[in-house]
Motif scaffolding. Sequence first.
Motif, PDB file in Angstrom:
ATOM      1  N   PHE A  61       0.826  -1.205   0.000  1.00  0.00           N
ATOM      2  CA  PHE A  61       0.000   0.000   0.000  1.00  0.00           C
ATOM      3  C   PHE A  61       0.862   1.258   0.000  1.00  0.00           C
ATOM      4  CE2 PHE A  61      -3.518  -2.837   0.981  1.00  0.00           C
ATOM      5  CZ  PHE A  61      -4.569  -2.218   0.314  1.00  0.00           C
ATOM      6  N   GLU A  64       1.647   1.698  -3.606  1.00  0.00           N
ATOM      7  CA  GLU A  64       0.501   2.204  -4.356  1.00  0.00           C
ATOM      8  C   GLU A  64       0.256   3.681  -4.064  1.00  0.00           C
ATOM      9  OE1 GLU A  64      -3.593   0.206  -5.471  1.00  0.00           O
ATOM     10  OE2 GLU A  64      -3.770   1.144  -3.498  1.00  0.00           O
ATOM     11  N   GLY A  65       0.440   4.076  -2.807  1.00  0.00           N
ATOM     12  CA  GLY A  65       0.272   5.481  -2.464  1.00  0.00           C
ATOM     13  C   GLY A  65       1.257   6.370  -3.201  1.00  0.00           C
ATOM     14  N   ALA A  84      -3.385   5.744   1.134  1.00  0.00           N
ATOM     15  CA  ALA A  84      -3.190   4.312   0.905  1.00  0.00           C
ATOM     16  C   ALA A  84      -3.354   3.521   2.195  1.00  0.00           C
ATOM     17  CB  ALA A  84      -1.809   4.067   0.301  1.00  0.00           C
TER      18      ALA A  84
END
Length: 327
Positions: A61, A64-65, A84
């Motif tokens: 995450f 992804e952030g 995220a």
Amino acid sequence: IHGSLLVGAIGDALGAGVEFMRLSEIEELFGPEGATDFAPDFTLYGDHEAPITDDTQMTLFTAEGLIRAAADGTDPVKEGIWSAYQRWYHTQGGPLPEGADPASGLLGVLELHNRRAPGTTCMKSMKNGVPGDPDVPLNDRKSCGGVMRVAPVGMVAGSDDTAYQLGCASAALTHGGPCGWIPAGVLAVMVRRLIAGDNLEDAVATGRSHAEADQRDTGVVAALDSAVQLAGRAPLDGRMIEELGGGWLGDEALAIAVACVLAEPNPNQALLLAINHSGDSDSTGAIAGNLLGALHGTGPIRDDWCERVEMADVIADLAKRLVEACN
């Protein structure tokens, strides 16, 4: 980048099955060499043979952030990574963030909607709903839940200083104690330097120099110095590793990982050394894996580990997207 993410996940999965055991228990169960392969606790992690824990979940995450922040041109920490983590919190039973698409990105990966022993500090901080900052701390927590998730910061940062500042800020979103977020800044610097081509010793020295220049705490420098000194006594074993602590705190977890990768030239053995001790084995394994993968890629890592570890396909996709974000 792919190596750092994937080998980090392998170290996490190797440590998952022994995280809550004493070294004597590990040796009694697996023999004098300790755990030498994935040994999942099916009562905690389901039926996957090489399950990741919250360490890798949050690392993904984080990645992804950063990817979304780069695409949107927004603040990478307070908007990208914090948003995220709110999405990660939803996979752990928290509310769906306002405006989030439950089928988009990592939220759409059903396998991530599993509680894999998430850290209490991370869960409480996300429930609180207010991001922390090194200068405005949420709490005084200094557990390793900040450092174990920030390797992607080092993959995208444009300079060592940026890697350090973003790494610290990312961990401080949930962990307010300096020994909870300074190690994260140091790890981000080390990952960046290894991907850039530094050897381990130089990458560790550069990371240490950033911690030394940060006057807000001196504990991380002391822990790193102890790690380097211990590595000089190689070959190491689990009882020697425990001289650095249990890895439950951020500075200890980083120190154990650093000692293992410096002391053991075989990266597969270094991963096993990082998990076979009476402490936070999945986190120390994950951090060691982040460093080893950044240095070597996946080339020298056991093929079966690379193939069997949970989320290998998701990690490959995120790695490709991170490379694109860097460019």
